[in-house]
Write a protein that holds these residues in place. Structure first.
Motif, PDB file in Angstrom:
ATOM      1  N   GLY A 167       0.925  -1.377   0.027  1.00  0.00           N
ATOM      2  CA  GLY A 167       0.027  -0.160   0.001  1.00  0.00           C
ATOM      3  C   GLY A 167       1.035   1.344   0.082  1.00  0.00           C
ATOM      4  N   HIS A 168       1.966   1.526   0.775  1.00  0.00           N
ATOM      5  CA  HIS A 168       2.687   2.570   0.861  1.00  0.00           C
ATOM      6  C   HIS A 168       4.078   1.815   0.517  1.00  0.00           C
ATOM      7  CE1 HIS A 168      -0.274   3.930   3.708  1.00  0.00           C
ATOM      8  NE2 HIS A 168       0.265   5.202   3.540  1.00  0.00           N
ATOM      9  N   ASN A 169       4.604   2.046  -0.874  1.00  0.00           N
ATOM     10  CA  ASN A 169       5.648   1.419  -1.577  1.00  0.00           C
ATOM     11  C   ASN A 169       6.854   2.488  -1.370  1.00  0.00           C
ATOM     12  OD1 ASN A 169       5.021  -1.309  -2.889  1.00  0.00           O
ATOM     13  ND2 ASN A 169       3.303  -0.153  -2.494  1.00  0.00           N
ATOM     14  N   SER A 170       7.914   1.835  -1.939  1.00  0.00           N
ATOM     15  CA  SER A 170       8.807   2.712  -2.483  1.00  0.00           C
ATOM     16  C   SER A 170       9.439   2.147  -4.029  1.00  0.00           C
ATOM     17  CB  SER A 170      10.245   2.579  -1.746  1.00  0.00           C
ATOM     18  OG  SER A 170       9.782   3.210  -0.248  1.00  0.00           O
ATOM     19  N   ILE A 171       9.649   2.894  -4.752  1.00  0.00           N
ATOM     20  CA  ILE A 171       9.718   2.737  -6.291  1.00  0.00           C
ATOM     21  C   ILE A 171      10.769   3.573  -6.799  1.00  0.00           C
ATOM     22  CG2 ILE A 171       7.323   1.674  -6.638  1.00  0.00           C
ATOM     23  CD1 ILE A 171       6.675   4.164  -8.126  1.00  0.00           C
ATOM     24  N   TYR A 172      11.399   3.065  -7.927  1.00  0.00           N
ATOM     25  CA  TYR A 172      12.326   3.952  -8.445  1.00  0.00           C
ATOM     26  C   TYR A 172      12.290   3.919 -10.009  1.00  0.00           C
ATOM     27  CZ  TYR A 172      15.387   0.129  -9.617  1.00  0.00           C
ATOM     28  OH  TYR A 172      15.694  -1.121 -10.375  1.00  0.00           O
ATOM     29  N   PHE A 173      12.546   5.227 -10.545  1.00  0.00           N
ATOM     30  CA  PHE A 173      12.751   5.386 -12.160  1.00  0.00           C
ATOM     31  C   PHE A 173      14.071   5.883 -12.561  1.00  0.00           C
ATOM     32  CE2 PHE A 173       8.532   6.649 -10.660  1.00  0.00           C
ATOM     33  CZ  PHE A 173       7.493   6.055 -11.311  1.00  0.00           C
ATOM     34  N   VAL A 174      14.727   5.247 -13.476  1.00  0.00           N
ATOM     35  CA  VAL A 174      15.905   5.683 -14.256  1.00  0.00           C
ATOM     36  C   VAL A 174      15.465   6.329 -15.541  1.00  0.00           C
ATOM     37  CG1 VAL A 174      18.118   4.929 -15.169  1.00  0.00           C
ATOM     38  CG2 VAL A 174      16.814   3.499 -13.396  1.00  0.00           C
ATOM     39  N   LYS A 230      24.429   1.423  -7.366  1.00  0.00           N
ATOM     40  CA  LYS A 230      24.945   1.338  -8.680  1.00  0.00           C
ATOM     41  C   LYS A 230      23.866   1.137  -9.810  1.00  0.00           C
ATOM     42  CE  LYS A 230      29.560   0.041  -7.329  1.00  0.00           C
ATOM     43  NZ  LYS A 230      30.868  -0.954  -7.467  1.00  0.00           N
ATOM     44  N   LEU A 231      24.158   1.680 -10.895  1.00  0.00           N
ATOM     45  CA  LEU A 231      23.236   1.316 -12.080  1.00  0.00           C
ATOM     46  C   LEU A 231      23.888   0.141 -12.887  1.00  0.00           C
ATOM     47  CD1 LEU A 231      21.618   4.553 -13.394  1.00  0.00           C
ATOM     48  CD2 LEU A 231      20.473   2.646 -12.153  1.00  0.00           C
ATOM     49  N   LYS A 232      23.146  -0.947 -13.159  1.00  0.00           N
ATOM     50  CA  LYS A 232      23.506  -1.991 -14.002  1.00  0.00           C
ATOM     51  C   LYS A 232      22.443  -2.486 -15.166  1.00  0.00           C
ATOM     52  CE  LYS A 232      25.402  -6.641 -14.043  1.00  0.00           C
ATOM     53  NZ  LYS A 232      25.732  -7.959 -13.156  1.00  0.00           N
ATOM     54  N   SER A 233      22.633  -2.152 -16.274  1.00  0.00           N
ATOM     55  CA  SER A 233      21.631  -2.233 -17.382  1.00  0.00           C
ATOM     56  C   SER A 233      20.127  -1.822 -17.056  1.00  0.00           C
ATOM     57  CB  SER A 233      21.423  -4.022 -17.429  1.00  0.00           C
ATOM     58  OG  SER A 233      22.647  -4.499 -18.098  1.00  0.00           O
ATOM     59  N   GLY A 234      20.209  -0.501 -16.412  1.00  0.00           N
ATOM     60  CA  GLY A 234      19.008   0.015 -16.106  1.00  0.00           C
ATOM     61  C   GLY A 234      18.336  -0.308 -14.875  1.00  0.00           C
ATOM     62  N   LYS A 235      18.912  -1.280 -14.192  1.00  0.00           N
ATOM     63  CA  LYS A 235      18.445  -1.576 -12.742  1.00  0.00           C
ATOM     64  C   LYS A 235      19.355  -1.035 -11.741  1.00  0.00           C
ATOM     65  CE  LYS A 235      16.995  -5.797 -12.431  1.00  0.00           C
ATOM     66  NZ  LYS A 235      16.953  -7.307 -12.444  1.00  0.00           N
ATOM     67  N   LEU A 236      18.751  -0.757 -10.577  1.00  0.00           N
ATOM     68  CA  LEU A 236      19.616  -0.323  -9.193  1.00  0.00           C
ATOM     69  C   LEU A 236      19.947  -1.345  -8.501  1.00  0.00           C
ATOM     70  CD1 LEU A 236      19.859   2.607  -8.512  1.00  0.00           C
ATOM     71  CD2 LEU A 236      17.909   2.444  -6.840  1.00  0.00           C
ATOM     72  N   ILE A 237      21.236  -1.528  -8.391  1.00  0.00           N
ATOM     73  CA  ILE A 237      21.872  -2.654  -7.644  1.00  0.00           C
ATOM     74  C   ILE A 237      22.176  -1.908  -6.240  1.00  0.00           C
ATOM     75  CG2 ILE A 237      23.900  -3.838  -7.598  1.00  0.00           C
ATOM     76  CD1 ILE A 237      22.022  -4.495  -9.931  1.00  0.00           C
ATOM     77  N   GLN A 238      21.800  -2.669  -4.908  1.00  0.00           N
ATOM     78  CA  GLN A 238      21.938  -2.503  -3.939  1.00  0.00           C
ATOM     79  C   GLN A 238      22.847  -3.390  -3.088  1.00  0.00           C
ATOM     80  OE1 GLN A 238      17.908  -1.447  -2.085  1.00  0.00           O
ATOM     81  NE2 GLN A 238      17.168  -1.820  -3.931  1.00  0.00           N
ATOM     82  N   ASN A 239      23.598  -2.749  -2.191  1.00  0.00           N
ATOM     83  CA  ASN A 239      24.270  -3.904  -1.423  1.00  0.00           C
ATOM     84  C   ASN A 239      24.743  -3.172  -0.332  1.00  0.00           C
ATOM     85  OD1 ASN A 239      25.162  -6.430  -2.711  1.00  0.00           O
ATOM     86  ND2 ASN A 239      25.640  -5.059  -4.509  1.00  0.00           N
ATOM     87  N   PRO A 240      25.063  -3.711   1.037  1.00  0.00           N
ATOM     88  CA  PRO A 240      25.343  -3.236   2.152  1.00  0.00           C
ATOM     89  C   PRO A 240      26.667  -2.484   2.110  1.00  0.00           C
ATOM     90  CG  PRO A 240      24.583  -5.292   2.576  1.00  0.00           C
ATOM     91  CD  PRO A 240      24.769  -5.194   0.974  1.00  0.00           C
ATOM     92  N   VAL A 241      26.913  -1.194   2.793  1.00  0.00           N
ATOM     93  CA  VAL A 241      28.050  -0.421   2.565  1.00  0.00           C
ATOM     94  C   VAL A 241      29.262  -1.198   2.768  1.00  0.00           C
ATOM     95  CG1 VAL A 241      27.076   2.013   3.086  1.00  0.00           C
ATOM     96  CG2 VAL A 241      27.693   0.439   4.767  1.00  0.00           C
ATOM     97  N   ARG A 242      29.972  -1.068   2.323  1.00  0.00           N
ATOM     98  CA  ARG A 242      31.459  -1.936   2.243  1.00  0.00           C
ATOM     99  C   ARG A 242      32.089  -1.738   3.741  1.00  0.00           C
ATOM    100  NH1 ARG A 242      34.425   1.408  -2.344  1.00  0.00           N
ATOM    101  NH2 ARG A 242      32.359   0.868  -3.165  1.00  0.00           N
ATOM    102  N   GLU A 243      31.743  -0.674   4.560  1.00  0.00           N
ATOM    103  CA  GLU A 243      32.236  -0.765   5.735  1.00  0.00           C
ATOM    104  C   GLU A 243      31.884  -1.280   6.724  1.00  0.00           C
ATOM    105  OE1 GLU A 243      32.425   3.540   3.984  1.00  0.00           O
ATOM    106  OE2 GLU A 243      31.051   1.910   3.940  1.00  0.00           O
ATOM    107  N   LEU A 244      30.653  -2.110   6.364  1.00  0.00           N
ATOM    108  CA  LEU A 244      30.247  -3.251   7.420  1.00  0.00           C
ATOM    109  C   LEU A 244      31.335  -4.509   7.319  1.00  0.00           C
ATOM    110  CD1 LEU A 244      27.846  -4.722   9.029  1.00  0.00           C
ATOM    111  CD2 LEU A 244      27.139  -5.633   6.880  1.00  0.00           C
TER     112      LEU A 244
END
Length: 490
Positions: A250-257, A325-339
């Protein structure tokens, strides 16, 4: 400093000492006391990263919004800073709603939505949402005497005078910009773009984008930034209808490139995509780091599924900050490297072959409720596999992959809930040469999944008793697991 702000600071300073530290998450930001929701003002200031948040210190449900405040140098260790804003003026007496922040000339500029609500003689309420500025030094912030700096009459004719909120401020060269959510005359969402030379006097520039009734109604908490040669727009729509396995909650989070026509102030977007497929994720906000990374954090809770245990005196947390990061129009998400700097006690299990007859199999050294675990699973001879988390025989949360359907599901039905809540969510996941890579972050009550090196994310809460720390693996058919697990010690 106002009486209201003094009161909030004294209250949080006293109460935080009374809440058992072992009850709090280890590497997820939690409030000192009370309720938090949307992240606000995620920004770099004088070499540190500041994160504010919607905050009601006096209870564990939403109340008149303050701005809580913490800071960090590495996105993992957070230091409490006294409450930054309280609803203490006529124009924001009903709440200091969401907003953002930027550093300028040694000062920290906060831009937020100020909410006014007055009972009229006829019994109706006059509600106005306007935009205000507070300027400070990283600890103390002074609201401008000319607030509010943007009122709804600056919007195009017919726009809502009530729903006008969540400014996202940034600076390019000598100009400040802000994109702010509002409603068009037809009740659909729109994003207004404003500009300013001094962050005080603002001019309407354009409607950056409008949803035309598509993808929910009001687009809350917009974020807009360049990334890897494109522009990304993140919004959190209200009242959005699910489509297949996407756009739930119902309450979402979406993105557009897409691309940004800077001269005309228009964003030309591509297809909408879900930002997170889990049950508890909303209102993310990003910051650009000193070394050029784009890092995002979101509210790890849902508006419609309140799970906080009754005995807790705090409610809500933030996700682990994620590199984008962006890869082929897709948002790539990974935990910060500091972890990775906080990983301890590595346990590696290689070439673990499981078949259906093994049932639920536990492996030496693989357990815990505060961990970072990566699984590479060869599913070419399997029909499904399941990871059983936070388990002790009475409780369990499962993460299952159905090979034939190509779906990954989180199910917290037996995590200990005593109410009729949403307990499962599913997303489509592609195999990579017959394998699935799954990274599992577990931090007491927070579960964050990152699939196939960040191509998809799934975030959910599980308020299971901490004694339930078992982890097991099972499958139908035959699957081969490579597992690397670390404890996270902060």
């Amino acid at each position: 400093m106002s009486r209201e702000l003094d009161k909030a600071r004294e209250y949080e300073a006293g109460k935080k000492e009374q809440i058992p530290s072992e009850q709090k998450c280890v590497f997820h930001l939690t409030p000192p006391v009370g309720w938090i929701n949307d992240p606000n003002g995620f920004s770099r200031y004088q070499g540190e990263y500041h994160l504010f948040y919607q905050y009601y210190p006096y209870g564990t449900s939403w109340g008149p919004m303050h701005w809580g405040h913490q800071k960090t140098k590495d996105f993992i260790k957070w230091e409490l800073v006294p409450c930054a804003l309280a609803p203490d003026t006529e124009y924001d007496g009903q709440g200091c709603f969401s907003g953002s922040a930027v550093e300028h000339d040694g000062k920290h500029i906060l831009m937020y939505t100020s909410v006014y609500d007055r009972l009229q003689e006829d019994g109706t309420h006059k509600i106005r949402q306007t935009q205000s500025i507070a300027i400070g030094d990283g600890v103390n912030y002074e609201k401008l005497s000319c607030n509010p700096v943007i009122k709804s009459d600056a919007l195009p004719e017919g726009s809502s005078v009530v729903d006008f909120r969540d400014p996202r401020i940034w600076k390019e060269k000598d100009t400040f910009y802000s994109v702010i959510g509002s409603l068009d005359a037809d009740g659909s969402g729109q994003l207004a773009l404003f500009s300013s030379a001094d962050a005080v006097k603002w001019q309407f520039k354009s409607i950056l984008d409008a949803n035309g009734g598509r993808y929910g109604k009001m687009w809350e908490c917009p974020d807009f930034f360049p990334l890897d040669g494109s522009h990304v727009l993140i919004v959190s729509p209200q009242f959005m209808r699910a489509e297949g396995l996407e756009f739930h909650n119902g309450h979402n989070s979406i993105y557009f490139v897409g691309s940004f026509d800077e001269e005309n102030g228009k964003f030309h977007r591509g297809k909408a995509k879900s930002l997170d497929f889990g049950m508890d994720f909303y209102a993310p906000q990003t910051v650009e780091t000193a070394d050029g990374r784009r890092v995002m954090v979101g509210w790890l809770q849902s508006w419609d599924n309140y799970l906080t245990p009754e005995e807790f005196e705090w409610s809500g947390m933030m996700t682990v900050p994620r590199e984008l990061k962006l890869k082929s129009g897709k948002l790539i998400q990974n935990p910060v490297r500091e972890l990775e700097n906080y990983r301890r006690n590595e346990v590696a299990c290689r070439d673990v072959r499981l078949c259906e007859a093994d049932g639920q199999r536990r492996l030496p050294g693989i357990s815990g409720r505060v961990l970072d675990m990566t699984l590479d699973v060869d599913v070419r001879r399997a029909s499904s596999f399941t990871v059983h988390l936070a388990s002790d025989g009475d409780y369990v949360t499962t993460v299952s992959y159905d090979v034939n359907q190509g779906t990954l599901t989180t199910d917290r039905t037996y995590s200990g809930q005593r109410k009729d809540m949403i307990c499962s969510r599913t997303m489509y996941v592609d195999q990579k040469d017959g394998c699935i890579r799954l990274r599992v972050l577990l931090d007491k009550y927070a579960l964050e999944l990152f699939v196939n090196d960040g191509e998809q994310a799934m975030t959910s809460l599980l308020y299971t008793p901490l004694e339930a720390d078992g982890i097991a693996f099972s499958c139908t058919g035959e699957a081969v697991f490579d597992i690397t697990k670390y404890d996270i010690i902060v």
